[in-house]
Design a protein around this motif. Structure first.
Motif, short mmCIF file in Angstrom:
data_model
loop_
_atom_site.label_atom_id
_atom_site.label_comp_id
_atom_site.label_asym_id
_atom_site.label_seq_id
_atom_site.Cartn_x
_atom_site.Cartn_y
_atom_site.Cartn_z
N UNK A 83 -3.60 8.83 -49.22
CA UNK A 83 -4.95 8.86 -48.68
C UNK A 83 -4.97 9.14 -47.18
N UNK A 84 -3.90 8.75 -46.48
CA UNK A 84 -3.79 9.00 -45.04
C UNK A 84 -3.25 10.40 -44.72
N UNK A 85 -2.79 11.13 -45.76
CA UNK A 85 -2.30 12.49 -45.52
C UNK A 85 -0.86 12.75 -45.90
N UNK A 86 -0.16 11.74 -46.44
CA UNK A 86 1.21 11.97 -46.93
C UNK A 86 1.11 12.78 -48.23
N UNK A 87 2.24 13.36 -48.62
CA UNK A 87 2.28 14.06 -49.91
C UNK A 87 3.61 13.78 -50.59
N UNK A 88 3.59 13.81 -51.90
CA UNK A 88 4.82 13.62 -52.67
C UNK A 88 5.72 14.84 -52.49
N UNK A 89 7.03 14.61 -52.40
CA UNK A 89 7.97 15.71 -52.30
C UNK A 89 9.15 15.46 -53.24
N UNK A 90 9.73 16.55 -53.69
CA UNK A 90 10.91 16.48 -54.54
C UNK A 90 12.08 17.03 -53.74
N UNK A 91 13.02 16.14 -53.44
CA UNK A 91 14.23 16.55 -52.72
C UNK A 91 15.44 16.47 -53.64
N UNK A 92 15.15 16.49 -54.96
CA UNK A 92 16.22 16.40 -55.94
C UNK A 92 16.58 14.98 -56.30
N UNK A 93 15.68 14.03 -56.01
CA UNK A 93 15.99 12.63 -56.25
C UNK A 93 15.95 12.24 -57.72
N UNK A 94 15.31 13.02 -58.57
CA UNK A 94 15.22 12.66 -59.98
C UNK A 94 14.38 11.41 -60.16
N UNK A 95 14.57 10.73 -61.29
CA UNK A 95 13.83 9.50 -61.58
C UNK A 95 14.49 8.34 -60.87
N UNK A 96 13.80 7.74 -59.92
CA UNK A 96 14.33 6.63 -59.13
C UNK A 96 13.29 5.54 -59.02
N UNK A 97 13.70 4.40 -58.50
CA UNK A 97 12.76 3.29 -58.28
C UNK A 97 11.94 3.50 -57.02
N UNK A 98 12.31 4.45 -56.17
CA UNK A 98 11.59 4.72 -54.94
C UNK A 98 10.79 6.00 -55.08
N UNK A 99 9.81 6.16 -54.20
CA UNK A 99 8.96 7.35 -54.18
C UNK A 99 9.21 8.06 -52.86
N UNK A 100 9.47 9.37 -52.94
CA UNK A 100 9.70 10.16 -51.74
C UNK A 100 8.39 10.86 -51.36
N UNK A 101 7.99 10.64 -50.11
CA UNK A 101 6.79 11.26 -49.56
C UNK A 101 7.17 12.01 -48.30
N UNK A 102 6.25 12.84 -47.82
CA UNK A 102 6.42 13.52 -46.53
C UNK A 102 5.20 13.21 -45.68
#
Length: 116
Positions: A83-102
């Protein structure tokens, strides 16, 4: 001889905008230096200050160093950050317990699962 980790420096195209964004995310106090650098002051015991330095180059590759955030509620925090302007990104992390944003300038960071 002692040493302390006091600042993490982050290159930015727009120091005020990116520094302000991270200040909102973390609740840190923002200070603009005379030279245009932006310092986010961490609350006591919350970790190092963040120093945003103006650079002319655009970010083009994955970060070699990134910030991990550990919220009380991972999904609520991910929703807030998007909501503040981050976006989801895929850096090749696959299915993990953490979420990668930019962040708005493309710097990757992780939102970890809440600690038990």
């Amino acid at each position: 001889m002692g040493v302390r980790f006091t600042e993490l420096c982050i290159d930015a195209a727009e120091t005020r905008a990116l520094g302000g964004w991270w200040a909102e995310v973390l609740g840190y106090r923002m200070e603009i230096a005379d030279d245009g650098d932006v310092v986010l002051h961490a609350p006591n015991g919350a970790g190092p200050n963040l120093l945003f330095l103006a650079v002319p180059d655009e970010k083009v590759v994955k970060n070699r160093l990134h910030i991990d955030l550990t919220p009380d509620d991972q999904q609520a925090e991910v929703d807030r950050l998007i909501g503040l302007g981050a976006r989801r990104v895929d850096i090749g992390q696959g299915e993990q317990s953490w979420v990668v944003l930019a962040d708005p300038e493309g710097n990757e960071f992780c939102v970890l699962a809440a600690e038990s």
